[in-house]
Design an enzyme around this catalytic site. Structure first.
Site, PDB file in Angstrom:
ATOM      1  N   ASP A 123      15.300 -63.873 -57.526  1.00  0.00           N
ATOM      2  CA  ASP A 123      14.516 -62.853 -58.545  1.00  0.00           C
ATOM      3  C   ASP A 123      13.316 -62.896 -58.434  1.00  0.00           C
ATOM      4  O   ASP A 123      12.191 -62.622 -58.137  1.00  0.00           O
ATOM      5  CB  ASP A 123      15.469 -61.998 -58.926  1.00  0.00           C
ATOM      6  CG  ASP A 123      16.575 -60.670 -58.332  1.00  0.00           C
ATOM      7  OD1 ASP A 123      15.697 -60.307 -56.899  1.00  0.00           O
ATOM      8  OD2 ASP A 123      17.153 -60.983 -58.829  1.00  0.00           O
ATOM      9  N   ASP A 202      11.240 -55.702 -53.249  1.00  0.00           N
ATOM     10  CA  ASP A 202      12.140 -55.784 -53.689  1.00  0.00           C
ATOM     11  C   ASP A 202      13.397 -57.184 -53.499  1.00  0.00           C
ATOM     12  O   ASP A 202      13.507 -57.058 -52.115  1.00  0.00           O
ATOM     13  CB  ASP A 202      13.908 -55.274 -53.620  1.00  0.00           C
ATOM     14  CG  ASP A 202      15.517 -54.808 -54.325  1.00  0.00           C
ATOM     15  OD1 ASP A 202      15.072 -56.109 -54.894  1.00  0.00           O
ATOM     16  OD2 ASP A 202      15.794 -54.424 -54.609  1.00  0.00           O
ATOM     17  N   ILE A 204      15.907 -59.202 -53.775  1.00  0.00           N
ATOM     18  CA  ILE A 204      16.720 -59.342 -53.828  1.00  0.00           C
ATOM     19  C   ILE A 204      17.497 -58.062 -54.166  1.00  0.00           C
ATOM     20  O   ILE A 204      17.755 -57.229 -55.204  1.00  0.00           O
ATOM     21  CB  ILE A 204      17.382 -60.566 -54.390  1.00  0.00           C
ATOM     22  CG1 ILE A 204      16.802 -61.997 -54.099  1.00  0.00           C
ATOM     23  CG2 ILE A 204      19.087 -60.478 -53.738  1.00  0.00           C
ATOM     24  CD1 ILE A 204      18.292 -62.931 -54.431  1.00  0.00           C
ATOM     25  N   ASP A 205      17.296 -57.154 -53.142  1.00  0.00           N
ATOM     26  CA  ASP A 205      19.045 -56.200 -52.936  1.00  0.00           C
ATOM     27  C   ASP A 205      19.184 -56.646 -52.929  1.00  0.00           C
ATOM     28  O   ASP A 205      20.319 -56.975 -51.088  1.00  0.00           O
ATOM     29  CB  ASP A 205      17.877 -55.251 -52.268  1.00  0.00           C
ATOM     30  CG  ASP A 205      18.408 -53.822 -51.993  1.00  0.00           C
ATOM     31  OD1 ASP A 205      18.573 -53.252 -53.437  1.00  0.00           O
ATOM     32  OD2 ASP A 205      18.526 -52.916 -50.725  1.00  0.00           O
ATOM     33  N   THR A 207      22.453 -57.453 -55.084  1.00  0.00           N
ATOM     34  CA  THR A 207      22.420 -58.693 -56.162  1.00  0.00           C
ATOM     35  C   THR A 207      24.215 -59.259 -56.049  1.00  0.00           C
ATOM     36  O   THR A 207      24.448 -60.865 -55.726  1.00  0.00           O
ATOM     37  CB  THR A 207      22.961 -57.863 -57.399  1.00  0.00           C
ATOM     38  OG1 THR A 207      20.854 -57.742 -57.226  1.00  0.00           O
ATOM     39  CG2 THR A 207      22.658 -59.422 -58.563  1.00  0.00           C
ATOM     40  N   ASP A 352      14.173 -49.591 -54.255  1.00  0.00           N
ATOM     41  CA  ASP A 352      15.578 -49.556 -53.219  1.00  0.00           C
ATOM     42  C   ASP A 352      15.649 -48.850 -51.348  1.00  0.00           C
ATOM     43  O   ASP A 352      16.405 -48.969 -50.996  1.00  0.00           O
ATOM     44  CB  ASP A 352      16.419 -48.754 -53.932  1.00  0.00           C
ATOM     45  CG  ASP A 352      16.038 -49.688 -55.362  1.00  0.00           C
ATOM     46  OD1 ASP A 352      17.018 -51.172 -54.966  1.00  0.00           O
ATOM     47  OD2 ASP A 352      16.696 -49.810 -56.253  1.00  0.00           O
TER      48      ASP A 352
END
Length: 412
Positions: A123, A202, A204-205, A207, A352
């Site tokens: 991230d 984002d 890392i969308d 996780t 998001d």
């Protein structure tokens, strides 16, 4: 194709030319008036654009929607050309950082213990990579990001900080010092709003999808005057062909306002390797399928089941994490994406949905909240004026909204 314009396309042809000119003239950071005039296509170029519309885009897009501008260099909206290229570079590099983290830091023990430290490294590193690239090319553009550097500060954050700096520098043109990496991460603290330009990221969308080695996405969008104008989705684990799940993986999707949506392999060398994508052409909801979250906490699966019953859907859902769901609907792997409210107080974040929103719309689909209202990215860091998300192709969208509202009638 004959040299004459086809009558059914003439109106849209003219509408597109007018739209290209209007967007060029409205470009806040675009060229001078004289240069804008030079960028407008001449008669022979317009005829080639028209030919492309007649044979493809007009035939496949929503008839009520302004057709996408063809990607010829003479017609691309000038003030988005550089942004598009830079965003692709940033997302591609960040996606490779995430892949490296998974390869070297995620183990079977990590997944059993639900240890999120590898995704934390990814991230931070991905956000540092993207933000540093944006700062280089657009130093005046603020960024709405998910992360800040507070967990990397001081002696307590030293080990994590060192990992983040090391990973970040595997994807930058020139090594960044520790303070430069931390400053890049903290560029993501902008509050957002209705005026001017800003990016939303984002890093890392998805996780849990990342930790499972399944679907996650690096998501970057450009917002101008409260509207998403450009979006890039990096989906490192998404198959190029969903019918061949064990085949080549790694997709990057890009969409710019009025220009259509495209996909390319993450390993692609240039824009020439892009191919256009479009939502499915189904017109009967009974032929459709859902794309749903793996995690039930992101949407109410029981409500989804009732909506499926109302729509006559019997096909199994496509389940995946992250904004890869938007990507799946955009290229017709699934037909409907629902993110239904799981509580009265939950508010969606703009990072998001920004990139996925424009990819769907430019692929010929429609996106709204559960009330049928467009997603409002002008308020700040959240979609506080909206509840939930509904995405589908234009032909079935109204039917889907009706079924959603009927199911949630007692909860709205």
């Amino acid at each position: 194709m004959s040299g004459n314009l086809h009558a059914p396309c003439l109106h849209r042809y003219a509408q597109t030319v007018a739209r290209a000119g209007a967007l060029l003239m409205a470009a806040p950071l675009g060229p001078t008036l004289a240069n804008r005039q030079l960028l407008l296509p001449n008669h022979s170029q317009l005829r080639r654009i028209h030919s492309g519309y007649c044979c493809s885009a007009f035939r496949r897009t929503d008839p009520h929607r302004t057709p996408p501008l063809v990607r010829a260099s003479c017609t691309r909206v000038a003030y988005l050309a550089k942004e598009r290229s830079v965003a692709i570079e940033a997302v591609e590099r960040a996606s490779r950082v995430c892949q490296a983290v998974f390869k070297h830091l995620v183990t079977d023990e990590t997944m059993v213990k639900k240890d999120k430290s590898p995704v934390t490294v990814a991230d931070f590193s991905a956000q540092a990579v993207v933000n540093s690239i944006l700062e280089k090319h657009f130093p005046g553009d603020p960024i709405v990001g998910e992360e800040d550097s507070k967990d990397l500060q001081g002696e307590e954050g030293r080990i994590l900080r060192e990992k983040v700096v090391e990973l970040t520098n595997t994807a930058t043109e020139h090594p960044l010092a520790t303070d430069e990496v931390l400053r890049a991460i903290d560029r993501g603290q902008y509050a957002g709003g209705p005026k001017g330009r800003h990016w939303t990221l984002d890093p890392i969308d998805g996780t849990k999808g990342f930790l499972r080695g399944e679907q996650f996405a690096v998501c970057l969008a450009l917002i101008i005057d409260g509207k998403v104008r450009l979006g890039v989705l990096g989906c490192p684990n998404l198959p190029w062909d969903m019918n061949k799940p064990d085949g080549e993986r790694g997709i990057l999707m890009v969409a710019a306002e009025g220009q259509g949506a495209f996909q390319r392999k993450l390993s692609a060398a240039s824009e020439a390797d892009e191919t256009p994508i479009h939502v499915s052409g189904i017109t009967n909801t009974s032929e459709s399928s859902f794309c749903e979250s793996v995690e039930s906490g992101h949407s109410n699966h029981s409500d989804n089941a009732n909506i499926a019953r109302l729509l006559g859907i019997t096909k199994p859902s496509v389940r995946m994490d992250s904004q890869c769901k938007y990507a799946a609907v955009a290229r017709g792997d699934a037909d409907i994406y629902l993110r239904l409210p799981t509580s009265a107080t939950y508010v969606e974040k703009i990072w998001d949905h920004g990139a996925g929103n424009i990819v769907i719309r430019e692929a010929g689909g429609m996106v709204s909240d559960i009330h049928g209202k467009p997603l409002d990215f002008s308020i700040g860091r959240t979609l506080s004026a909206n509840k939930g998300v509904v995405a589908a192709n234009a032909s079935i969208f109204d039917a889907v909204i009706k079924a959603v509202q009927e199911t949630l009638a007692t909860k709205l």
